[in-house]
Design a protein around this motif. Structure first.
Motif, short mmCIF file in Angstrom:
data_model
loop_
_atom_site.label_atom_id
_atom_site.label_comp_id
_atom_site.label_asym_id
_atom_site.label_seq_id
_atom_site.Cartn_x
_atom_site.Cartn_y
_atom_site.Cartn_z
N LEU A 9 0.66 -1.19 0.07
CA LEU A 9 0.14 -0.14 -0.14
C LEU A 9 0.76 1.25 0.07
O LEU A 9 1.76 1.25 0.75
CB LEU A 9 -0.97 -0.07 1.19
N SER A 10 0.38 2.35 -0.91
CA SER A 10 1.27 3.54 -0.97
C SER A 10 0.28 4.60 -0.83
O SER A 10 -0.73 4.73 -1.32
CB SER A 10 1.78 3.53 -2.27
N ILE A 11 0.65 5.31 0.51
CA ILE A 11 -0.26 6.28 0.80
C ILE A 11 0.47 7.91 0.58
O ILE A 11 1.60 8.09 0.92
CB ILE A 11 -0.66 6.44 2.48
N ILE A 39 -2.55 2.43 -4.66
CA ILE A 39 -2.36 3.97 -4.09
C ILE A 39 -3.50 4.49 -3.39
O ILE A 39 -4.64 3.99 -3.71
CB ILE A 39 -2.26 4.73 -5.54
N ARG A 40 -3.44 5.08 -2.32
CA ARG A 40 -4.53 5.69 -1.39
C ARG A 40 -4.06 7.18 -1.32
O ARG A 40 -2.86 7.20 -1.02
CB ARG A 40 -4.57 5.23 0.02
N ILE A 41 -4.87 8.17 -1.50
CA ILE A 41 -4.51 9.60 -1.18
C ILE A 41 -5.13 10.05 0.17
O ILE A 41 -6.21 9.73 0.50
CB ILE A 41 -5.18 10.25 -2.25
N ARG A 111 -8.87 0.78 9.56
CA ARG A 111 -9.69 -0.49 9.26
C ARG A 111 -9.03 -0.99 7.79
O ARG A 111 -8.42 -2.15 7.81
CB ARG A 111 -11.08 -0.23 9.02
N GLU A 112 -8.55 -0.13 7.03
CA GLU A 112 -7.95 -0.79 5.69
C GLU A 112 -6.45 -1.11 6.30
O GLU A 112 -6.05 -2.13 5.78
CB GLU A 112 -7.94 0.39 4.77
N LEU A 113 -5.68 -0.34 7.15
CA LEU A 113 -4.71 -0.84 7.27
C LEU A 113 -4.47 -2.13 8.13
O LEU A 113 -3.62 -3.01 7.94
CB LEU A 113 -3.79 0.34 8.11
N SER A 114 -5.60 -2.36 9.01
CA SER A 114 -5.62 -3.60 9.76
C SER A 114 -5.88 -4.83 8.76
O SER A 114 -5.59 -6.04 9.18
CB SER A 114 -6.75 -3.33 11.03
N LEU A 115 -6.56 -4.44 7.90
CA LEU A 115 -6.96 -5.60 6.81
C LEU A 115 -5.68 -5.74 5.78
O LEU A 115 -5.85 -6.61 5.02
CB LEU A 115 -8.16 -5.52 6.20
N LEU A 116 -4.79 -4.95 5.74
CA LEU A 116 -3.72 -5.07 4.73
C LEU A 116 -2.89 -6.48 4.70
O LEU A 116 -2.75 -6.84 3.64
CB LEU A 116 -2.71 -3.82 5.20
N PRO A 117 -2.48 -6.97 6.03
CA PRO A 117 -1.65 -8.39 5.65
C PRO A 117 -2.65 -9.27 4.87
O PRO A 117 -2.14 -9.90 4.01
CB PRO A 117 -1.77 -8.72 7.22
#
Length: 243
Positions: A9-11, A39-41, A111-117
């Motif tokens: 993921l790239s923020i 990509i996330r902005i 939430r998205e970061l927690s689901l990243l793996p």
């Protein structure tokens, strides 16, 4: 800025007060086009602007991203105010107006970061499936073209070279014929011009070993059995503790 095969993921953090899609940023976006889904902005410092300005900035950002990326769906845009000066700023009215929105945006981002793996595993499995399908299609393309040439049993070597050149020149049509014969989805076929350039490097397609039917059966078993099991195991949610 880095966003490639090794990135999950790239923020990208953009200032809401100085929003500008520069030529440099446009060039970077163009280079990482194959990885746009990562990509996330993050539109930062939104508490410094009022609600009307925020709507205008958000709309302008979405329009600019759609124009630069040239895709129907642009990356997810989060809004936040991650900087130290917010606590001592004079924008108390804006803080109250945006507080509920920012809390929801922060919760979505966390939430998205927690689901990243888990999402990363699913993405890698999907990439594995995509590559496996590409291998299968490539094998059948070569098999089909090879058969078209080898079928000319009583023709000279020169004429067989001409036949190979003719097949490569009409590669788009050969793709359609091969897809029909072997029941392959055309969406899995490679880009014709790229494949054509690679085939021009091969002097005689008959030098390539014949298609191993045993390996084809094994590949079908992987598609029907192993990969579904892998996807099922990866799709099971895992609870992650976040501090």
């Amino acid at each position: 800025i880095f966003c490639g095969d090794g990135t999950d993921l790239s923020i990208w953090v953009l200032n809401a007060q100085r929003l500008d899609i520069s030529d440099e940023l446009t060039a970077i976006l163009d280079k990482i086009r194959p990885h746009q889904d990562k990509i996330r902005i993050l539109l930062n410092k939104v508490q410094q602007i009022d609600t009307q300005q925020l709507m205008r900035v958000y709309g302008a950002l979405m329009w600019s991203l759609g124009k630069v990326l040239n895709v129907p769906e642009v990356p997810r845009v989060y809004m936040g105010s991650f900087w130290d000066q917010d606590e001592g700023s004079n924008d108390e009215w804006n803080s109250r107006a945006h507080s509920a929105l920012l809390e929801r945006e922060k919760a979505d981002l966390v939430r998205e970061l927690s689901l990243l793996p888990q999402n990363s595993i699913m993405r890698r499995i999907s990439e594995l499936v995509k590559r496996a399908r590409a291998v299968k299609v490539h094998a059948f393309i070569i098999h089909y073209l090879r058969k078209q040439i080898s079928g000319w049993g009583y023709i000279t070597v020169w004429n067989k070279a001409e036949k190979q050149a003719e097949l490569i020149a009409s590669l788009e049509r050969q793709f359609v014929l091969a897809a029909r014969r072997y029941n392959l989805p055309l969406g899995d076929f490679p880009e014709a011009n790229r494949m054509r350039r690679a085939l021009h490097e091969i002097k005689d397609l008959r030098d390539i070993p014949r298609l191993n039917k045993y390996l084809v059966v094994e590949m079908e078993r992987i598609f029907s059995h192993d990969l579904p099991q892998l996807l099922d195991a990866a799709s099971k949610p895992r609870r992650l503790a976040l501090d």
